[in-house]
Motif scaffolding. Structure first.
Motif, PDB file in Angstrom:
ATOM      1  N   VAL A   5      -3.014  -7.623  -5.488  1.00 47.27           N
ATOM      2  CA  VAL A   5      -2.536  -6.974  -6.713  1.00 47.27           C
ATOM      3  C   VAL A   5      -1.098  -6.555  -6.457  1.00 47.27           C
ATOM      4  O   VAL A   5      -0.823  -5.818  -5.510  1.00 47.27           O
ATOM      5  CB  VAL A   5      -3.388  -5.746  -7.067  1.00 47.27           C
ATOM      6  CG1 VAL A   5      -2.892  -5.114  -8.366  1.00 47.27           C
ATOM      7  CG2 VAL A   5      -4.852  -6.117  -7.168  1.00 47.27           C
TER       8      VAL A   5
ATOM      9  N   GLN B 153       2.524  -5.065  -8.170  1.00 48.05           N
ATOM     10  CA  GLN B 153       3.109  -4.389  -9.327  1.00 48.05           C
ATOM     11  C   GLN B 153       4.592  -4.186  -9.078  1.00 48.05           C
ATOM     12  O   GLN B 153       4.999  -3.720  -8.013  1.00 48.05           O
ATOM     13  CB  GLN B 153       2.427  -3.039  -9.557  1.00 48.05           C
ATOM     14  CG  GLN B 153       2.848  -2.383 -10.869  1.00 48.05           C
ATOM     15  CD  GLN B 153       1.889  -1.294 -11.277  1.00 48.05           C
ATOM     16  OE1 GLN B 153       0.681  -1.422 -11.087  1.00 48.05           O
ATOM     17  NE2 GLN B 153       2.404  -0.220 -11.840  1.00 48.05           N
TER      18      GLN B 153
ATOM     19  N   GLY C 223       0.615  -9.193 -16.379  1.00 50.12           N
ATOM     20  CA  GLY C 223       0.655  -8.316 -17.554  1.00 50.12           C
ATOM     21  C   GLY C 223       1.855  -7.398 -17.494  1.00 50.12           C
ATOM     22  O   GLY C 223       2.520  -7.279 -16.462  1.00 50.12           O
ATOM     23  N   LEU C 224       2.109  -6.747 -18.626  1.00 56.20           N
ATOM     24  CA  LEU C 224       3.302  -5.912 -18.758  1.00 56.20           C
ATOM     25  C   LEU C 224       2.942  -4.676 -19.558  1.00 56.20           C
ATOM     26  O   LEU C 224       2.185  -4.765 -20.535  1.00 56.20           O
ATOM     27  CB  LEU C 224       4.393  -6.710 -19.491  1.00 56.20           C
ATOM     28  CG  LEU C 224       5.728  -6.047 -19.787  1.00 56.20           C
ATOM     29  CD1 LEU C 224       6.491  -5.777 -18.503  1.00 56.20           C
ATOM     30  CD2 LEU C 224       6.556  -6.942 -20.706  1.00 56.20           C
TER      31      LEU C 224
ATOM     32  N   ALA D 274       9.176   0.169 -17.232  1.00 47.82           N
ATOM     33  CA  ALA D 274       8.295  -0.977 -17.455  1.00 47.82           C
ATOM     34  C   ALA D 274       7.611  -1.314 -16.141  1.00 47.82           C
ATOM     35  O   ALA D 274       8.235  -1.293 -15.073  1.00 47.82           O
ATOM     36  CB  ALA D 274       9.085  -2.187 -17.954  1.00 47.82           C
ATOM     37  N   GLY D 275       6.347  -1.596 -16.221  1.00 50.24           N
ATOM     38  CA  GLY D 275       5.589  -2.036 -15.058  1.00 50.24           C
ATOM     39  C   GLY D 275       4.983  -3.385 -15.357  1.00 50.24           C
ATOM     40  O   GLY D 275       4.409  -3.608 -16.429  1.00 50.24           O
ATOM     41  N   ALA D 276       5.160  -4.300 -14.433  1.00 48.73           N
ATOM     42  CA  ALA D 276       4.563  -5.626 -14.576  1.00 48.73           C
ATOM     43  C   ALA D 276       3.619  -5.847 -13.414  1.00 48.73           C
ATOM     44  O   ALA D 276       3.931  -5.500 -12.271  1.00 48.73           O
ATOM     45  CB  ALA D 276       5.639  -6.705 -14.596  1.00 48.73           C
ATOM     46  N   GLN D 277       2.461  -6.377 -13.730  1.00 50.37           N
ATOM     47  CA  GLN D 277       1.461  -6.621 -12.696  1.00 50.37           C
ATOM     48  C   GLN D 277       1.213  -8.124 -12.577  1.00 50.37           C
ATOM     49  O   GLN D 277       1.089  -8.816 -13.597  1.00 50.37           O
ATOM     50  CB  GLN D 277       0.163  -5.895 -13.054  1.00 50.37           C
ATOM     51  CG  GLN D 277      -0.803  -5.771 -11.883  1.00 50.37           C
ATOM     52  CD  GLN D 277      -2.004  -4.915 -12.250  1.00 50.37           C
ATOM     53  OE1 GLN D 277      -2.822  -5.321 -13.081  1.00 50.37           O
ATOM     54  NE2 GLN D 277      -2.113  -3.750 -11.641  1.00 50.37           N
TER      55      GLN D 277
ATOM     56  N   TRP E   5       0.807  -1.221   0.000  1.00 50.00           N
ATOM     57  CA  TRP E   5       0.000   0.000   0.000  1.00 50.00           C
ATOM     58  C   TRP E   5       0.843   1.275   0.000  1.00 50.00           C
ATOM     59  O   TRP E   5       0.624   2.193   0.793  1.00 50.00           O
ATOM     60  CB  TRP E   5      -0.954   0.030   1.201  1.00 50.00           C
ATOM     61  CG  TRP E   5      -2.116  -0.889   1.036  1.00 50.00           C
ATOM     62  CD1 TRP E   5      -2.257  -2.109   1.614  1.00 50.00           C
ATOM     63  CD2 TRP E   5      -3.284  -0.691   0.245  1.00 50.00           C
ATOM     64  NE1 TRP E   5      -3.439  -2.682   1.235  1.00 50.00           N
ATOM     65  CE2 TRP E   5      -4.091  -1.826   0.392  1.00 50.00           C
ATOM     66  CE3 TRP E   5      -3.724   0.354  -0.602  1.00 50.00           C
ATOM     67  CZ2 TRP E   5      -5.321  -1.966  -0.261  1.00 50.00           C
ATOM     68  CZ3 TRP E   5      -4.942   0.216  -1.248  1.00 50.00           C
ATOM     69  CH2 TRP E   5      -5.722  -0.929  -1.071  1.00 50.00           C
TER      70      TRP E   5
ATOM     71  N   GLU F 207       5.365  -3.019  -5.244  1.00 50.31           N
ATOM     72  CA  GLU F 207       4.293  -2.578  -4.349  1.00 50.31           C
ATOM     73  C   GLU F 207       3.133  -3.557  -4.510  1.00 50.31           C
ATOM     74  O   GLU F 207       2.940  -4.134  -5.577  1.00 50.31           O
ATOM     75  CB  GLU F 207       3.860  -1.151  -4.643  1.00 50.31           C
ATOM     76  CG  GLU F 207       3.515  -0.880  -6.086  1.00 50.31           C
ATOM     77  CD  GLU F 207       3.370   0.604  -6.373  1.00 50.31           C
ATOM     78  OE1 GLU F 207       2.751   1.300  -5.554  1.00 50.31           O
ATOM     79  OE2 GLU F 207       3.856   1.043  -7.428  1.00 50.31           O
TER      80      GLU F 207
ATOM     81  N   TRP G  55      -0.994  -4.634  -2.820  1.00 50.55           N
ATOM     82  CA  TRP G  55      -2.075  -4.291  -1.911  1.00 50.55           C
ATOM     83  C   TRP G  55      -3.115  -5.400  -1.905  1.00 50.55           C
ATOM     84  O   TRP G  55      -3.300  -6.102  -2.904  1.00 50.55           O
ATOM     85  CB  TRP G  55      -2.697  -2.945  -2.253  1.00 50.55           C
ATOM     86  CG  TRP G  55      -3.208  -2.779  -3.647  1.00 50.55           C
ATOM     87  CD1 TRP G  55      -4.487  -2.875  -4.069  1.00 50.55           C
ATOM     88  CD2 TRP G  55      -2.438  -2.440  -4.821  1.00 50.55           C
ATOM     89  NE1 TRP G  55      -4.564  -2.623  -5.423  1.00 50.55           N
ATOM     90  CE2 TRP G  55      -3.329  -2.351  -5.898  1.00 50.55           C
ATOM     91  CE3 TRP G  55      -1.080  -2.214  -5.059  1.00 50.55           C
ATOM     92  CZ2 TRP G  55      -2.902  -2.044  -7.199  1.00 50.55           C
ATOM     93  CZ3 TRP G  55      -0.662  -1.902  -6.348  1.00 50.55           C
ATOM     94  CH2 TRP G  55      -1.575  -1.826  -7.384  1.00 50.55           C
TER      95      TRP G  55
ATOM     96  N   SER H 255       8.002  -2.361 -10.828  1.00 53.43           N
ATOM     97  CA  SER H 255       8.410  -1.380 -11.833  1.00 53.43           C
ATOM     98  C   SER H 255       9.914  -1.369 -11.939  1.00 53.43           C
ATOM     99  O   SER H 255      10.625  -1.550 -10.944  1.00 53.43           O
ATOM    100  CB  SER H 255       7.918   0.025 -11.448  1.00 53.43           C
ATOM    101  OG  SER H 255       6.514   0.038 -11.315  1.00 53.43           O
TER     102      SER H 255
ATOM    103  N   LEU I 268       1.505   3.445 -14.853  1.00 58.10           N
ATOM    104  CA  LEU I 268       1.659   2.041 -15.244  1.00 58.10           C
ATOM    105  C   LEU I 268       0.643   1.234 -14.454  1.00 58.10           C
ATOM    106  O   LEU I 268       0.753   1.116 -13.239  1.00 58.10           O
ATOM    107  CB  LEU I 268       3.081   1.569 -14.949  1.00 58.10           C
ATOM    108  CG  LEU I 268       4.144   2.280 -15.791  1.00 58.10           C
ATOM    109  CD1 LEU I 268       5.331   2.673 -14.966  1.00 58.10           C
ATOM    110  CD2 LEU I 268       4.558   1.402 -16.955  1.00 58.10           C
ATOM    111  N   PHE I 269      -0.324   0.687 -15.130  1.00 54.67           N
ATOM    112  CA  PHE I 269      -1.452   0.027 -14.484  1.00 54.67           C
ATOM    113  C   PHE I 269      -2.067   1.001 -13.486  1.00 54.67           C
ATOM    114  O   PHE I 269      -2.495   2.072 -13.874  1.00 54.67           O
ATOM    115  CB  PHE I 269      -1.021  -1.299 -13.837  1.00 54.67           C
ATOM    116  CG  PHE I 269      -0.572  -2.324 -14.832  1.00 54.67           C
ATOM    117  CD1 PHE I 269      -1.493  -2.978 -15.616  1.00 54.67           C
ATOM    118  CD2 PHE I 269       0.761  -2.621 -14.993  1.00 54.67           C
ATOM    119  CE1 PHE I 269      -1.088  -3.923 -16.549  1.00 54.67           C
ATOM    120  CE2 PHE I 269       1.181  -3.556 -15.926  1.00 54.67           C
ATOM    121  CZ  PHE I 269       0.246  -4.207 -16.691  1.00 54.67           C
TER     122      PHE I 269
END
Lengths: 152, 98
Positions: free
Chosen positions: A80, A82, A124-125, A135-138, A43, A57, A59, A84, B41-42
């Motif tokens: 969730v 993420q 996802g990316l 780049a952020g990946a979730q 969070w 990060e 949450w 980065s 990003l998201f």
């Protein structure tokens, strides 16, 4: 302390174990982490600076609960997450980070017997570019756990 | 006598302290800005910047500045990500940190 809080603490601790060369034991053999993480934040309230990355990060979202057997509540808690990263090839690094994170989860999907199981439900990316390329990946996963009635 | 629009535009750049130089090209003056910009990003954001410069289109053409060109501005290296001529002799060039 609620089971939910214990789980969040356990997830944070496990993710902090990720470091280049650390081994996670998975059903198909040993997995060796490929990346270092600069921080893990449940969070987090503020945006990252690029010099803090790679960082995670996560949450805990809204749980789907139902009455369980033998006077228990069954909870399905979506998490969730993420991660980065910045740099010249952030997408390929983000993919290996995702693999490291999923391996960390898979090394003990029961979180020290706090949960009955963990399901990976999606990943996802995406990439954004301005002064920096980020780049952020979730990664989405759900932790299934039981508590006595009227406990979370 | 025809108007020398390019020379008129030069007035706006000649006193700029921002010098741009692409690899193998001559330095030219630009109006440079590097403001902040958050990247989404998201569900989360990462702080970043949004470097760009304004220059004469004639300088862009003379120095072969195009997408991907590596360029040094005020001793900082950048890569060009977009060249947007305004059709009136100026161009906005967006950059990313190299």
């Amino acid at each position: 302390m609620s089971r939910r809080q214990q789980l969040v603490d356990a997830i944070e601790a496990r993710l902090k174990d990720i470091a280049n060369g650390v081994v996670f034991n998975l059903p198909d053999g040993a997995y060796v982490c490929q990346n270092n993480i600069n921080g893990v934040y449940p969070w987090r309230k503020t945006p990252f600076n690029p010099n803090e990355l790679p960082a995670i990060e996560f949450w805990d979202a809204s749980s789907d609960d139902s009455p369980g057997a033998s006077g228990q509540h069954e909870h399905q808690l979506p998490i969730v997450l993420q991660v980065s990263t910045a740099g010249s090839q952030p997408a390929s690094v983000a993919r290996t980070l995702m693999e490291d994170i999923v391996a960390a989860i898979g090394s003990d999907p029961r979180w020290g017997n706090l949960a009955s199981w963990t399901d990976i439900t999606g990943h996802g990316l995406m990439i954004e570019k301005a002064g920096d390329v980020i780049a952020g990946a979730q990664i989405l996963f759900t932790v299934r756990y039981r508590t006595p009635l009227w406990r979370l | 006598m025809p108007l020398d629009l390019d020379a008129d535009l030069h007035i706006f750049f000649q006193d700029s302290g921002d010098i741009a130089q692409a690899a193998g090209s001559e330095p030219f003056t630009v109006l440079f800005s590097d403001g902040s910009k958050n990247l989404a990003l998201f569900d989360r954001e990462v702080n970043s910047t949004a470097p760009f410069f304004l220059s004469r289109q004639s300088d862009i053409d003379a120095n072969f500045v195009e997408n991907g060109t590596l360029i040094t501005i005020n001793n900082q290296d950048y890569a060009v990500t977009n060249v947007a001529p305004d059709g009136a002799g100026l161009a906005v060039v967006t950059l990313t940190n190299a």
